[in-house]
Design an enzyme around this catalytic site. Structure first.
Site, PDB file in Angstrom:
ATOM      1  N   CYS A   1       0.831  -1.210   0.000  1.00  0.00           N
ATOM      2  CA  CYS A   1       0.000   0.000   0.000  1.00  0.00           C
ATOM      3  C   CYS A   1       0.861   1.254   0.000  1.00  0.00           C
ATOM      4  O   CYS A   1       0.440   2.306  -0.488  1.00  0.00           O
ATOM      5  CB  CYS A   1      -0.980   0.007   1.179  1.00  0.00           C
TER       6      CYS A   1
ATOM      7  N   HIS B   1      -1.571   1.524   7.518  1.00  0.00           N
ATOM      8  CA  HIS B   1      -2.104   1.428   6.168  1.00  0.00           C
ATOM      9  C   HIS B   1      -2.093   2.796   5.502  1.00  0.00           C
ATOM     10  O   HIS B   1      -2.463   3.801   6.118  1.00  0.00           O
ATOM     11  CB  HIS B   1      -3.533   0.884   6.235  1.00  0.00           C
TER      12      HIS B   1
END
Lengths: 111, 556
Positions: free
Chosen positions: B190, B487
């Site tokens: 990510c 994240h």
């Protein structure tokens, strides 16, 4: 008049115009000559900026200019309006710190 | 360069009649004769110093505590109350200089007046003593590189791009702007996806690749390496802008990038900013290899530098004599320390020195961080630098400012703190407020220097009048979670609509969501490029609220 004829009378004869310098004057001269006054001014500027005094004065100036109109205000006017408010709102801690610095200086200068 | 179309950085007030008369009669002679007496201290304040060490006093009342003014014509010193006496006694002695501040005053108007020529005279001595070190930045070549930069910006303007049709995907319920497509997570990637999403929509970078500036055909023939980062980036661009809305897997690119940054090649979580820098570095290296050149950062024509490279100016001032030494260094992005302003109020109320006594908790803002970045910083006593004027090590202060702005500006917020002492790292979770429209002019060297010297009216060398300082946000890379396990999500702004790019999932979001997010890297692009880019995108997002979820699912 007791004083020298070459000197025009001061508008507000609050002070005695003696030929001998007062203690205040001597201290001031010593402060300037040693450069301590400049350092104290710098310190004062720093403290007054940190605590928001400068910003508050700026805001007061802006409000005054807005009220009077930008073209109707001179620096003199601003100084006259702001000075009393400014003097009154200096935080006590700042005053105390500077007084302490001056005391220290006087002790070391052995006046 | 049409100067009439340029917005002046500061407005010059009209001179009063008395100043105008003075200038007509005496020109610059009065200012020039004062030049030697101007002394600029370390705090930027310029005073008029007389030869003898005596304290200046008012000629009329011998006062020394008030503001004192030096008449430009007869050099007599008077305090405010008595300036008029000088004016009346000798006609025409209207203009005087504030000794402590080097500012012009008109005795007849009883007001401060301004003259750019005077400010130039005040600052000229200061400028003469400035030593400028250029790290890959020649002032002689400055004009030509500026012109080159301007033309390169226009160059990056698309030509072929307009020929590509606006591809509308019939499958999608809503018409999203072209180029919006999810990226599959290939295993903790990510960090890569988030940065790629942002880069895919940097207008000049996007235009460069979409107009086929990197020709894959000729590249593969010429290049000896099997892997070309630029080709792989080109592949991604083509795929993302193909109109296909299913999530794309940038596997080849990932592998290619691993070849370049071997130390980061793993399936572990990486830092998005580190990836960003390494990617730009890879582009730079590859382009230089292809052209067989070895360019310095400031003049490098590679696409990475042309888009992101700016110049940072660093002024180091000796706190004793005021002597300043200047250095220029190129940058690809700006890393900002978080401005702890929201902690500030609690510290000062304890000491009782906070003026208005309000205990409101203010939030940290990006503007606050930029202010902190360009604030003069006193270097520690263990970092005393050798002053050429004093000929010894002195306490110094350092101030940063922007010498040249890039086309696209990346601001990284330093959220990951590594303490060498405690041998730990932590993440700073404070919320940071960031603007959608950013005016960078207060951080330009010209503004910073002008402010430091008492708001002088100056035509500054290298005044950034040809490059706009107005920026518009177009991407935000956010981080949620902890240092080791977090994240990254990117928010993109296309045609004034925000989209959330969470790996393979693209959704429309509103402004409030973006503002509430925890920003890590904020991407801005010059305003006119942003508006141009919006025109180029074509498809207008006209989805209704019900269709706000894009109907694609990717594996993660």
């Amino acid at each position: 008049m007791r004083h020298s004829v070459n000197r025009p009378p001061t508008p507000d004869a609050a002070e005695d115009q003696e030929k001998e310098p007062t203690l205040q004057e001597i201290i001031n001269i010593k402060l300037i000559e040693s450069g301590e006054k400049e350092r104290l001014m710098e310190l004062l500027r720093e403290r007054l900026t940190e605590c928001g005094w400068k910003d508050e004065m700026k805001a007061l100036c802006r409000a005054f200019i807005k009220k009077k109109g930008r073209n109707n205000v001179s620096v003199d006017d601003l100084v006259h309006v702001i000075t009393p408010k400014g003097r009154a709102s200096v935080p006590d801690s700042v005053k105390a710190e500077l007084l302490q610095r001056i005391r220290t200086f006087l002790n070391s200068a052995a006046l | 360069m049409d100067l009439s179309a340029v917005k002046p950085r500061c407005s010059v007030p009209k001179p009063c009649n008395h100043l105008a008369d003075y200038k007509l009669k005496y020109g610059l002679t009065g200012y020039d004769s004062l030049q030697d007496k101007f002394v600029t201290g370390p705090n930027g304040k310029t005073t008029v110093c007389t030869a003898d060490k005596k304290i200046p006093r008012c000629f009329f009342c011998d006062g020394y505590r008030e503001r004192l003014y030096l008449c430009l014509i007869c050099s007599s010193v008077s305090c405010l109350d008595h300036t008029l006496l000088d004016t009346r006694s000798d006609c025409g002695h209207d203009i005087a200089v504030d000794i402590n501040r080097s500012e012009l005053y008109c005795g007849r108007c009883r007001d401060q007046v301004y003259d750019p020529d005077f400010d130039t005279a005040v600052v000229s001595k200061y400028k003469k003593d400035l030593i400028v070190h250029s790290n890959a930045f020649e002032s002689i070549g400055e004009r030509s590189s500026k012109r080159r930069r301007l033309s390169s910006a226009i160059d990056l303007d698309l030509k072929k791009w307009k020929e590509l049709p606006c591809i509308r995907d019939q499958r999608a319920k809503s018409c999203y702007p072209i180029g919006l497509r999810g990226l599959n997570n290939l295993g903790n990637t990510c960090f890569m996806n988030s940065v790629l999403q942002a880069l895919l929509h940097v207008p000049p970078l996007r235009n460069y690749f979409l107009s086929g500036r990197h020709n894959r055909g000729t590249c593969q023939k010429r290049s000896l390496d099997r892997f070309c980062l630029l080709c792989d980036i080109d592949i991604i661009f083509s795929a993302m802008f193909s109109g296909d809305r299913s999530p794309y897997s940038p596997a080849q690119f990932l592998y290619s990038w691993w070849q370049h940054s071997a130390n980061l090649a793993s399936y572990e979580q990486q830092d998005a900013h580190e990836f960003f820098i390494s990617l730009l570095d890879g582009i730079h290296e590859k382009e230089n290899k292809l052209r067989d050149t070895n360019n310095d950062a400031a003049d490098c024509p590679c696409i990475a530098h042309r888009v992101f490279s700016g110049l940072l100016r660093s002024d180091v001032t000796c706190l004793t004599c005021g002597f300043t030494s200047t250095t220029y260094d190129p940058f690809m992005d700006i890393s900002l320390h978080l401005d702890p302003s929201h902690c500030f109020s609690t510290e000062t109320t304890n000491k009782g020195s906070k003026l208005n006594g309000s205990t409101s908790v203010s939030t940290s803002t990006l503007i606050g961080c930029l202010d902190l970045f360009t604030k003069p910083e006193k270097l520690g006593s263990d970092q005393k630098l050798h002053c050429q004027n004093c000929q010894q090590r002195q306490d110094s202060s350092k101030q940063l400012s922007i010498g040249r702005l890039p086309l696209a500006l990346c601001l990284q917020v330093k959220r990951f703190e590594h303490s060498l002492v405690r041998k730990t790292s932590r993440k700073i979770d404070w919320h940071l407020q960031f603007p959608f429209s950013l005016d960078m002019s207060p951080y330009l060297s010209s503004s910073i220097i002008r402010k430091r010297l008492g708001n002088r009216i100056l035509r500054f060398d290298g005044d950034e009048t040809d490059v706009s300082a107005d920026y518009e946000i177009f991407a935000v890379v956010t981080h949620s979670g902890m240092l080791e396990s977090g994240h990254y999500v990117t928010y993109l702004r296309l045609k004034n609509q925000w989209y959330r790019c969470d790996d393979a999932w693209i959704t429309e979001v509103d402004e409030a969501t973006v503002r509430a997010s925890q920003c890590y890297m904020v991407f801005y692009v010059q305003k006119m490029l942003y508006h141009k880019a919006n025109d180029e995108i074509g498809c207008a997002p006209s989805s209704s609220r019900r269709d706000s979820l894009l109907s694609v699912v990717g594996c993660c």
